[in-house]
Design a protein around this motif. Structure first.
Motif, mmCIF file in Angstrom:
data_model
loop_
_atom_site.group_PDB
_atom_site.id
_atom_site.type_symbol
_atom_site.label_atom_id
_atom_site.label_comp_id
_atom_site.label_asym_id
_atom_site.label_seq_id
_atom_site.Cartn_x
_atom_site.Cartn_y
_atom_site.Cartn_z
ATOM 1 N N UNK A 9 0.798 -1.218 0.000
ATOM 2 C CA UNK A 9 0.000 0.000 0.000
ATOM 3 C C UNK A 9 0.829 1.266 0.000
ATOM 4 N N UNK A 10 2.148 1.117 0.232
ATOM 5 C CA UNK A 10 3.028 2.294 0.259
ATOM 6 C C UNK A 10 4.111 2.186 -0.815
ATOM 7 N N UNK A 11 3.906 1.321 -1.795
ATOM 8 C CA UNK A 11 4.921 1.114 -2.820
ATOM 9 C C UNK A 11 4.821 2.123 -3.953
ATOM 10 N N UNK A 12 3.635 2.638 -4.195
ATOM 11 C CA UNK A 12 3.408 3.518 -5.336
ATOM 12 C C UNK A 12 3.037 4.927 -4.885
ATOM 13 N N UNK A 13 3.423 5.896 -5.703
ATOM 14 C CA UNK A 13 3.024 7.274 -5.459
ATOM 15 C C UNK A 13 1.528 7.428 -5.716
ATOM 16 N N UNK A 14 0.936 8.398 -5.078
ATOM 17 C CA UNK A 14 -0.473 8.673 -5.322
ATOM 18 C C UNK A 14 -0.650 9.212 -6.737
ATOM 19 N N UNK A 15 -1.733 8.885 -7.401
ATOM 20 C CA UNK A 15 -1.965 9.397 -8.760
ATOM 21 C C UNK A 15 -1.883 10.922 -8.799
ATOM 22 N N UNK A 16 -1.146 11.444 -9.757
ATOM 23 C CA UNK A 16 -1.019 12.888 -9.919
ATOM 24 C C UNK A 16 0.079 13.521 -9.082
ATOM 25 N N UNK A 17 0.733 12.745 -8.204
ATOM 26 C CA UNK A 17 1.748 13.329 -7.327
ATOM 27 C C UNK A 17 2.951 13.843 -8.117
ATOM 28 N N UNK A 18 3.352 13.118 -9.158
ATOM 29 C CA UNK A 18 4.467 13.560 -9.988
ATOM 30 C C UNK A 18 4.120 14.865 -10.700
ATOM 31 N N UNK A 19 2.921 14.957 -11.236
ATOM 32 C CA UNK A 19 2.497 16.173 -11.933
ATOM 33 C C UNK A 19 2.455 17.363 -10.977
ATOM 34 N N UNK A 228 7.452 4.204 -6.130
ATOM 35 C CA UNK A 228 7.465 4.117 -7.587
ATOM 36 C C UNK A 228 6.320 4.908 -8.205
ATOM 37 N N UNK A 229 6.590 5.474 -9.354
ATOM 38 C CA UNK A 229 5.556 6.147 -10.136
ATOM 39 C C UNK A 229 4.751 5.085 -10.867
ATOM 40 N N UNK A 230 3.450 5.010 -10.588
ATOM 41 C CA UNK A 230 2.631 3.956 -11.192
ATOM 42 C C UNK A 230 2.218 4.298 -12.619
ATOM 43 N N UNK A 231 1.832 5.532 -12.872
ATOM 44 C CA UNK A 231 1.389 5.953 -14.203
ATOM 45 C C UNK A 231 2.557 6.637 -14.906
#
Length: 660
Positions: A9-19, A228-231
């Protein structure tokens, strides 16, 4: 040695976090006139088969991605220097926009370790008041971050921080440092204040050093495994990185401007693209699954179509190679990419009709996608590097055997896609076998007959980050010295025998030489002229953009000629590569034969103590890595004056983990 995963549950960044991070940095950029240089370390002694063409004609994706991230974040004064093209580049003499850059970043693979260290050492020669903030990254640093920090007490050198993650980690680090930077302050000074204040400890994916008053490294602090960045669609556009390339030169300094867009294709005829990341297999010798924390990620088909179009239109690049771990691992995502590209081709889009691309997959997944292979051909896929490893499955079993491999080759060739086998040679494999296909040359013969026009054979070598890495050293499989020559990074290209239990390891090296000489030789060149393996179905069936003045018949005749002579051209390139490869490997064979051979009993570890910010074991440290020791001072050893908090006896300040 496998990298640990973050908690579920903590492996991926939240959607849009990179943007959102990219937007925040753009808002900050107007207050910081940053200049940065990104260097790709390269050891020219590693120029051998089977990577002889790609090493110079394909600008690496990693450094370009970092450059793209910097420009996208609002810092366009960035230059990407490839040591492949600029072998005499010296960081101590670099100037960008008329001054020493604020940031100097080095990316390196394991086999380019020595040039990486030399670049960092040279950057450390810059006067302290002008020295840039030095960052290190790349595959080498992901698994062995301690190796970019000097441990010699009389020779203080090293990076300021190692980035063990992807673009997001670098940008988050940049945001933290810029948030603390005062007007006119150097980035190195701002970094140190952020480090000493504990601001970096909340950025997972970093390893930074703490030094004493003389600049010598006392300990390394590991902030943990990255998220990790998922998208992957949130990544900056890769076309930005091509605008930053330093033109090939023999000068130690930088040119006044980057390589012009109309000259990029001349020096980088093949473009590298990140399309998918991750693999579903769990091979003990491979670090890829653990690095991706068992995740499979991909870009959308529309995003990849846009990247190809922009790179083609702006730089003229028509050939692409996908930086995929296993392109067919996720069938739905692979089909999404193929369908998007095929729609562009069917619509007559000029770039997509002219572009050709290749990538990597496994035999098992290629057969699983057999019904869709014509679609991938339409989308522009022309070659598939296949992880055969061992035709019999004796070394590793990934759903392949002789029959399935031959079937996969036939399916690909019927669809107009060239199969390129990737093999691994190991101690138990003979050069020739009489009753089965276990012999190395037997396998190459079968694969060539099935239609292989190119191939690669590599030695089974300990890979940092893999499950079996430490076992290779504990079991004395790995070699330490051969004939007085210490095993260095340049020997880890899997072309040198650096790990073997065989009583005569030099025979394994000769087997590798024999494999390449068997596949690339004058007799096969002559046979390729008469019966080319590149003459396959659908060789001249490709869309022709509307409005082209060249007659279709003439274009098809030209393609037929290219297809007929392509096999012999590949053979010629392979024979040329032999002349560059064989002398180096024969010298290593002589060392293996004469000896003496000294073996390693433990994996190389950091000589510098490592810890996490809270004092627990570091995530990137191997077993046997020293840990910081609390220093206790006996009352009889204290000065008359009681030291202040955070101060050692005698007035010298010490790190928090070493305080009394």
């Amino acid at each position: 040695m496998e990298l640990p995963s973050r908690s579920q549950g903590d492996q991926l960044l939240k959607p849009g976090e990179m943007a959102r991070l990219r937007l925040r940095l753009r808002n900050m950029a107007c207050r910081h006139d940053l200049t940065s240089v990104i260097a790709c370390a390269f050891d020219h002694r590693t120029r051998m088969l089977p990577f002889l063409y790609a090493d110079m004609q394909m600008a690496p994706a990693g450094v370009r991605a970092i450059g793209s991230a910097m420009v996208d974040a609002g810092f366009p004064k960035t230059r990407v220097v490839l040591q492949q093209w600029n072998p005499k580049f010296r960081p101590s003499q670099m100037r960008l926009d008329g001054r020493v850059p604020d940031l100097f970043m080095v990316s390196s693979m394991l086999l380019h370790t020595q040039p990486c260290r030399q670049l960092i050492r040279d950057a450390c020669r810059i006067a302290p008041e002008h020295r840039p903030l030095i960052l290190a990254g790349g595959p080498k640093v992901i698994y062995e971050p301690w190796d970019v920090f000097g441990s010699e007490p009389d020779d203080p050198w090293g990076a300021d921080v190692a980035v063990t993650g992807e673009e997001y980690v670098l940008l988050e680090l940049l945001e933290v440092v810029l948030s603390t930077r005062a007007e006119g302050e150097s980035m190195r000074s701002a970094f140190r204040r952020a480090r000493d204040g504990g601001a970096l400890d909340a950025v997972p994916g970093l390893v930074y050093s703490r030094t004493d008053a003389r600049g010598r490294v006392e300990e390394l602090v590991d902030t943990g495994i990255q998220r990790l960045l998922s998208d992957l669609d949130e990544l900056p556009h890769p076309a930005l990185g091509y605008e930053l390339l330093e033109a090939p030169s023999s000068e130690p300094t930088l040119a006044s401007a980057a390589l012009p867009a109309d000259r990029v294709r001349k020096h980088s005829r093949v473009g590298s693209l990140v399309m998918t990341l991750g693999c579903k297999f769990r091979c003990s010798y491979c670090p890829i699954p653990a690095y991706n924390q068992r995740q499979q990620r991909a870009k959308s088909g529309e995003r990849i179509a846009d990247e190809i179009e922009q790179i083609h239109d702006r730089f003229g690049i028509r050939l692409f190679f996908g930086c995929d771990d296993n392109f067919f691992a996720d069938a739905n995502r692979a089909l999404d990419i193929a369908e998007a590209l095929a729609r562009k081709v069917d619509a007559g889009s000029r770039p997509h009709c002219k572009v050709r691309w290749a990538t990597e997959a496994t035999i098992h997944d290629a057969i699983r996608m057999k019904e869709h292979l014509p679609l991938f051909r339409t989308a522009g896929l022309r070659a598939l590097w296949l992880g055969v490893e061992d035709l019999t499955g004796a070394l590793v079993q990934k759903g392949q055997n002789k029959d399935k491999t031959i079937e996969a080759f036939g399916l690909l060739r019927e669809s107009g896609i060239f199969p390129i086998p990737m093999l691994m040679h190991h101690d138990e494999q003979p050069l020739v076998s009489l009753r089965d296909h276990s012999g190395l040359l037997n396998q190459l013969k079968a694969l060539r007959k099935a239609g292989a026009v190119y191939m690669q054979v590599l030695m089974l070598t300990p890979a940092p980050g893999s499950k079996s890495y430490e076992d290779c050293f504990r079991s004395s499989l790995a070699l330490k010295r051969v004939g007085g020559q210490k095993i260095e990074g340049r020997h880890m290209s899997a072309l040198h025998v650096v790990a073997s239990r065989h009583g005569r390891p030099w025979t394994r090296q000769l087997n590798l030489i024999a494999a390449y000489a068997y596949f690339f030789n004058p007799l096969r060149l002559l046979a390729a002229m008469l019966f080319p393996k590149t003459w396959i179905p659908r060789v001249d069936e490709e869309a022709i953009p509307a409005g082209n003045s060249v007659p279709k018949l003439a274009r098809r005749m030209r393609r037929k000629l290219v297809a007929w002579f392509a096999d012999s051209a590949i053979q010629a390139v392979g024979i040329y590569g032999l002349f560059r490869t064989v002398p180096t490997l024969l010298r290593w064979t002589r060392r293996l034969c004469r000896g003496p051979i000294e073996r390693q009993t433990a994996a190389p570890t950091s000589r510098i103590p490592m810890r996490s910010p809270d004092g627990s074991p570091a995530s990137h440290a191997l077993g046997g890595t020293p840990v910081p020791i609390e220093k206790f001072v006996l009352p009889s050893q204290r000065d008359v004056r009681e030291p202040a908090r955070g101060e050692a006896a005698g007035g010298r300040r010490v790190p928090a983990t070493q305080r009394e």
